[in-house]
Design an enzyme around this catalytic site. Structure first.
Site, PDB file in Angstrom:
ATOM      1  N   ASP A 295       4.059   9.210   3.865  1.00 35.43           N
ATOM      2  CA  ASP A 295       3.470  10.091   2.705  1.00 35.43           C
ATOM      3  C   ASP A 295       4.035  11.343   2.269  1.00 35.43           C
ATOM      4  OD1 ASP A 295      -0.036  10.206   2.116  1.00 35.43           O
ATOM      5  OD2 ASP A 295       1.298  11.934   1.691  1.00 35.43           O
ATOM      6  N   ILE A 296       4.177  11.596   1.113  1.00 32.90           N
ATOM      7  CA  ILE A 296       4.887  12.670   0.590  1.00 32.90           C
ATOM      8  C   ILE A 296       4.066  13.932   0.873  1.00 32.90           C
ATOM      9  CG2 ILE A 296       3.884  12.766  -1.691  1.00 32.90           C
ATOM     10  CD1 ILE A 296       6.534  12.800  -2.965  1.00 32.90           C
TER      11      ILE A 296
ATOM     12  N   GLY B 103     -12.357  10.419  -1.304  1.00 36.54           N
ATOM     13  CA  GLY B 103     -11.064  11.286  -1.604  1.00 36.54           C
ATOM     14  C   GLY B 103      -9.698  10.164  -1.988  1.00 36.54           C
TER      15      GLY B 103
ATOM     16  N   SER C 216      -7.072   8.957  -4.274  1.00 36.49           N
ATOM     17  CA  SER C 216      -6.395   9.455  -5.612  1.00 36.49           C
ATOM     18  C   SER C 216      -5.382   8.467  -5.966  1.00 36.49           C
ATOM     19  CB  SER C 216      -5.580  10.752  -5.141  1.00 36.49           C
ATOM     20  OG  SER C 216      -4.682  10.487  -4.190  1.00 36.49           O
TER      21      SER C 216
ATOM     22  N   HIS D 268      -4.745   1.533   0.500  1.00 36.16           N
ATOM     23  CA  HIS D 268      -3.519   1.712   1.370  1.00 36.16           C
ATOM     24  C   HIS D 268      -4.177   2.369   2.751  1.00 36.16           C
ATOM     25  CE1 HIS D 268      -4.453   5.139  -1.345  1.00 36.16           C
ATOM     26  NE2 HIS D 268      -4.362   6.099  -0.362  1.00 36.16           N
TER      27      HIS D 268
ATOM     28  N   HIS E 137      -3.873   4.897   5.478  1.00 34.86           N
ATOM     29  CA  HIS E 137      -3.222   5.965   6.176  1.00 34.86           C
ATOM     30  C   HIS E 137      -2.978   5.922   7.736  1.00 34.86           C
ATOM     31  CE1 HIS E 137      -3.790   8.767   2.633  1.00 34.86           C
ATOM     32  NE2 HIS E 137      -4.793   7.944   2.527  1.00 34.86           N
TER      33      HIS E 137
HETATM   34  P1  5GP Z   1      -5.683   8.750  -1.017  1.00 32.22           P
HETATM   35  O1  5GP Z   1      -5.712  10.022  -1.452  1.00 32.22           O
HETATM   36  O2  5GP Z   1      -5.601   8.177  -2.517  1.00 32.22           O
HETATM   37  O3  5GP Z   1      -6.296   8.296   0.049  1.00 32.22           O
HETATM   38  O4  5GP Z   1      -3.987   8.677  -0.445  1.00 32.22           O
HETATM   39  C1  5GP Z   1      -3.037   8.789  -1.461  1.00 32.22           C
HETATM   40  C2  5GP Z   1      -1.703   9.403  -0.617  1.00 32.22           C
HETATM   41  O5  5GP Z   1      -0.508   9.203  -1.426  1.00 32.22           O
HETATM   42  C3  5GP Z   1      -1.770  10.892  -0.499  1.00 32.22           C
HETATM   43  O6  5GP Z   1      -1.738  11.061   0.945  1.00 32.22           O
HETATM   44  C4  5GP Z   1      -0.629  11.412  -1.175  1.00 32.22           C
HETATM   45  O7  5GP Z   1       0.088  12.317  -0.547  1.00 32.22           O
HETATM   46  C5  5GP Z   1       0.106  10.046  -1.182  1.00 32.22           C
HETATM   47  N1  5GP Z   1       1.136  10.220  -2.274  1.00 32.22           N
HETATM   48  C6  5GP Z   1       1.067  10.324  -3.722  1.00 32.22           C
HETATM   49  N2  5GP Z   1       2.053  10.292  -4.439  1.00 32.22           N
HETATM   50  C7  5GP Z   1       3.213   9.777  -3.539  1.00 32.22           C
HETATM   51  C8  5GP Z   1       4.516   9.342  -3.627  1.00 32.22           C
HETATM   52  O8  5GP Z   1       4.927   9.523  -4.827  1.00 32.22           O
HETATM   53  N3  5GP Z   1       5.071   9.099  -2.512  1.00 32.22           N
HETATM   54  C9  5GP Z   1       4.515   9.131  -1.397  1.00 32.22           C
HETATM   55  N4  5GP Z   1       5.549   8.677  -0.356  1.00 32.22           N
HETATM   56  N5  5GP Z   1       3.265   9.300  -1.116  1.00 32.22           N
HETATM   57  C10 5GP Z   1       2.450   9.758  -2.271  1.00 32.22           C
END
Ligand code: 5GP
Length: 121
Positions: A30-31, A93, A95, A100, A102
């Site tokens: 994760d970034i 939450g 985004s 995916h 985590h």
């Molecule tokens: P969500 O909020 O949808 O559950 O998780 C999305 C995740 O994707 C977040 O934890 C965010 O940090 C990660 N993320 C968003 N953009 C990128 C990216 O360009 N590269 C990587 N490696 N992770 C990303």
């Protein structure tokens, strides 16, 4: 469903630190890590949210967990423990609208895992 940045990571149009790949899924760091270890396991098939998982996806979704456990074993934290989370839609939450898993590890994680999120204005 629309392409997301995760398709670009699958297609190597955006760089990511990939920790595992096979024909069905990809795992990458994760970034914006929320724990000392934080990576995401995603299916290569585009599925927007948990609500969009179809019965024929059940093996694929199960495979995400098998991969999470395999990478946890290889990285050496499977016995200490870790957490898997899959967020769904806005209140959950989410985004990025490509499911995916985590995988978070590397320290004792708090429970319950949530804090209230202020309303967007
Ligand atoms: P969500 O909020 O949808 O559950 O998780 C999305 C995740 O994707 C977040 O934890 C965010 O940090 C990660 N993320 C968003 N953009 C990128 C990216 O360009 N590269 C990587 N490696 N992770 C990303």
């Amino acid at each position: 469903m629309a392409e997301t940045l995760f398709d670009k990571i699958i297609n190597r149009e955006i760089q990511a630190d990939i920790v595992y790949e096979d024909d069905q899924c990809l795992a990458f760091k994760d970034i914006n890590p929320q724990a000392p270890v934080h990576f995401l396991v995603i299916p290569k098939k585009r599925i927007a949210t948990i609500n969009d998982i179809e019965p024929e996806d059940r093996e694929l979704v199960g495979h995400l967990f098998l991969v999470a456990a395999k990478v946890a074993q290889e990285m050496g934290f499977s016995e200490k423990g870790y957490r898997t989370v899959m967020n769904c839609n806005d209140d959950g939450g989410q985004s990025v609208y490509h499911i995916h898993l985590h995988v978070l590890a590397g320290k004792p994680l708090g429970w319950p895992p949530y804090t209230d999120r202020p309303k967007q204005v």
